[in-house]
Design a protein around this motif. Structure first.
Motif, PDB file in Angstrom:
ATOM      1  N   VAL A 139      38.243  11.794   8.373  1.00 39.79           N
ATOM      2  CA  VAL A 139      37.951  10.387   8.642  1.00 39.79           C
ATOM      3  C   VAL A 139      36.454  10.123   8.492  1.00 39.79           C
ATOM      4  O   VAL A 139      35.635  10.800   9.104  1.00 39.79           O
ATOM      5  CB  VAL A 139      38.399   9.981  10.069  1.00 39.79           C
ATOM      6  N   MET A 140      36.128   9.130   7.680  1.00 37.09           N
ATOM      7  CA  MET A 140      34.761   8.610   7.632  1.00 37.09           C
ATOM      8  C   MET A 140      34.734   7.434   8.606  1.00 37.09           C
ATOM      9  O   MET A 140      35.659   6.621   8.629  1.00 37.09           O
ATOM     10  CB  MET A 140      34.410   8.159   6.216  1.00 37.09           C
ATOM     11  N   TRP A 141      33.682   7.357   9.439  1.00 35.69           N
ATOM     12  CA  TRP A 141      33.618   6.302  10.436  1.00 35.69           C
ATOM     13  C   TRP A 141      32.202   5.762  10.536  1.00 35.69           C
ATOM     14  O   TRP A 141      31.236   6.404  10.128  1.00 35.69           O
ATOM     15  CB  TRP A 141      34.101   6.798  11.796  1.00 35.69           C
ATOM     16  N   SER A 142      32.098   4.553  11.060  1.00 37.43           N
ATOM     17  CA  SER A 142      30.779   3.980  11.337  1.00 37.43           C
ATOM     18  C   SER A 142      30.855   3.196  12.634  1.00 37.43           C
ATOM     19  O   SER A 142      31.887   2.624  12.974  1.00 37.43           O
ATOM     20  CB  SER A 142      30.301   3.086  10.191  1.00 37.43           C
ATOM     21  N   VAL A 143      29.746   3.211  13.350  1.00 39.42           N
ATOM     22  CA  VAL A 143      29.609   2.491  14.612  1.00 39.42           C
ATOM     23  C   VAL A 143      28.445   1.527  14.463  1.00 39.42           C
ATOM     24  O   VAL A 143      27.323   1.941  14.167  1.00 39.42           O
ATOM     25  CB  VAL A 143      29.341   3.461  15.788  1.00 39.42           C
ATOM     26  N   SER A 144      28.721   0.248  14.637  1.00 39.77           N
ATOM     27  CA  SER A 144      27.660  -0.772  14.610  1.00 39.77           C
ATOM     28  C   SER A 144      27.344  -1.151  16.048  1.00 39.77           C
ATOM     29  O   SER A 144      28.215  -1.652  16.769  1.00 39.77           O
ATOM     30  CB  SER A 144      28.121  -2.014  13.840  1.00 39.77           C
ATOM     31  N   PRO A 145      26.116  -0.910  16.492  1.00 41.75           N
ATOM     32  CA  PRO A 145      25.762  -1.245  17.871  1.00 41.75           C
ATOM     33  C   PRO A 145      25.638  -2.759  18.048  1.00 41.75           C
ATOM     34  O   PRO A 145      25.527  -3.496  17.069  1.00 41.75           O
ATOM     35  CB  PRO A 145      24.422  -0.543  18.079  1.00 41.75           C
ATOM     36  N   PRO A 146      25.658  -3.222  19.292  1.00 46.43           N
ATOM     37  CA  PRO A 146      25.478  -4.653  19.542  1.00 46.43           C
ATOM     38  C   PRO A 146      24.131  -5.127  18.983  1.00 46.43           C
ATOM     39  O   PRO A 146      23.184  -4.353  18.867  1.00 46.43           O
ATOM     40  CB  PRO A 146      25.504  -4.768  21.063  1.00 46.43           C
ATOM     41  N   GLY A 147      24.083  -6.383  18.653  1.00 48.77           N
ATOM     42  CA  GLY A 147      22.830  -6.936  18.128  1.00 48.77           C
ATOM     43  C   GLY A 147      22.628  -6.552  16.678  1.00 48.77           C
ATOM     44  O   GLY A 147      23.561  -6.447  15.901  1.00 48.77           O
ATOM     45  N   LYS A 148      21.392  -6.312  16.327  1.00 46.00           N
ATOM     46  CA  LYS A 148      21.066  -6.015  14.930  1.00 46.00           C
ATOM     47  C   LYS A 148      20.697  -4.550  14.725  1.00 46.00           C
ATOM     48  O   LYS A 148      19.936  -4.218  13.835  1.00 46.00           O
ATOM     49  CB  LYS A 148      19.928  -6.922  14.476  1.00 46.00           C
ATOM     50  N   GLY A 149      21.237  -3.699  15.583  1.00 47.05           N
ATOM     51  CA  GLY A 149      20.941  -2.272  15.432  1.00 47.05           C
ATOM     52  C   GLY A 149      21.530  -1.702  14.158  1.00 47.05           C
ATOM     53  O   GLY A 149      22.476  -2.232  13.591  1.00 47.05           O
ATOM     54  N   ARG A 150      20.954  -0.614  13.718  1.00 47.77           N
ATOM     55  CA  ARG A 150      21.389   0.049  12.494  1.00 47.77           C
ATOM     56  C   ARG A 150      22.699   0.799  12.762  1.00 47.77           C
ATOM     57  O   ARG A 150      22.802   1.552  13.722  1.00 47.77           O
ATOM     58  CB  ARG A 150      20.322   1.024  12.039  1.00 47.77           C
ATOM     59  N   PRO A 151      23.709   0.628  11.879  1.00 44.94           N
ATOM     60  CA  PRO A 151      24.972   1.361  12.054  1.00 44.94           C
ATOM     61  C   PRO A 151      24.767   2.871  11.951  1.00 44.94           C
ATOM     62  O   PRO A 151      23.904   3.343  11.217  1.00 44.94           O
ATOM     63  CB  PRO A 151      25.848   0.853  10.905  1.00 44.94           C
ATOM     64  N   ILE A 152      25.572   3.586  12.697  1.00 46.24           N
ATOM     65  CA  ILE A 152      25.583   5.046  12.662  1.00 46.24           C
ATOM     66  C   ILE A 152      26.863   5.454  11.950  1.00 46.24           C
ATOM     67  O   ILE A 152      27.948   4.997  12.309  1.00 46.24           O
ATOM     68  CB  ILE A 152      25.556   5.628  14.087  1.00 46.24           C
TER      69      ILE A 152
END
Length: 195
Positions: A139-152
């Motif tokens: 699985v490839m995944w991404s997490v976008s934090p609240p606000g304008k943070g950079r996705p991980i």
């Protein structure tokens, strides 16, 4: 009136249809797995697990298993109770809720400020099984934090052994593999504290 020469053919067709109708389908569903490393925190984290993409090969009601390097087997009588595109996000959300110790993890935005939620996207690259041996989930995944943070972004590849024969053991192994994926996603949401 049926011609006498057609009677045996009609009887054969009816017998074949009756034989097919007597085969019962079994239905399976992935489950949330209790993680061993639950993070205890009083901080309430909101997470929305978005839609998942899955390979077209497995995007079907039947369970697909690996029959060889270049072969798959599709069992008409071993079926998913709901589409994998629905099950996988639900299971990841349930696993994340346990790992993060937060009731605010869902596949739909929860009432309130949805802009304050982490957003998770997943792309299932591989969802294979070899009966009686193991399953492999990639699985490839991404997490976008609240606000304008950079996705991980990250990738989790898990090979989970089966604990027995049959489709029930395969589905349980897939559930455990998704729990490992969820733990990796949880680490991106709430990194381990520095020592």
């Amino acid at each position: 009136m049926i011609r006498p020469s057609l009677r045996p053919a009609i009887v054969l067709v009816v017998a074949m249809l009756a034989g097919c109708a007597s085969q019962k389908s079994d239905f399976y569903t992935l489950s949330v797995e209790a993680p061993s490393d639950t993070t205890r925190s009083t901080e309430m984290i909101s997470v929305v697990v978005g839609a998942v993409t899955v390979p077209e090969l497995i995007d079907r009601p039947q369970i697909v298993i690996r029959g060889g390097a270049n072969q798959v087997d599709i069992d008409e009588f071993a079926r998913w109770a709901e589409p994998l595109k629905s099950q996988i996000p639900r299971v990841i959300a349930g696993d994340l809720a346990l790992v993060l110790n937060s009731p605010r993890v869902s596949v739909y935005p929860i009432a309130g400020d949805s802009a304050g939620a982490f957003r998770v996207r997943t792309d299932v690259e591989r969802f294979d099984a070899v009966p009686g041996e193991s399953v492999t989930v990639d699985v490839m995944w991404s997490v976008s934090p609240p606000g304008k943070g950079r996705p991980i972004s990250g990738r989790t590849t898990v090979r989970e052994p089966c604990t027995g024969p049959g489709y029930g053991a395969l589905v349980a192994a897939w559930s455990r593999a998704l729990a490992t994926v969820s733990r990796d996603i949880a680490s991106a949401i709430r990194p381990a504290p520095a020592l």
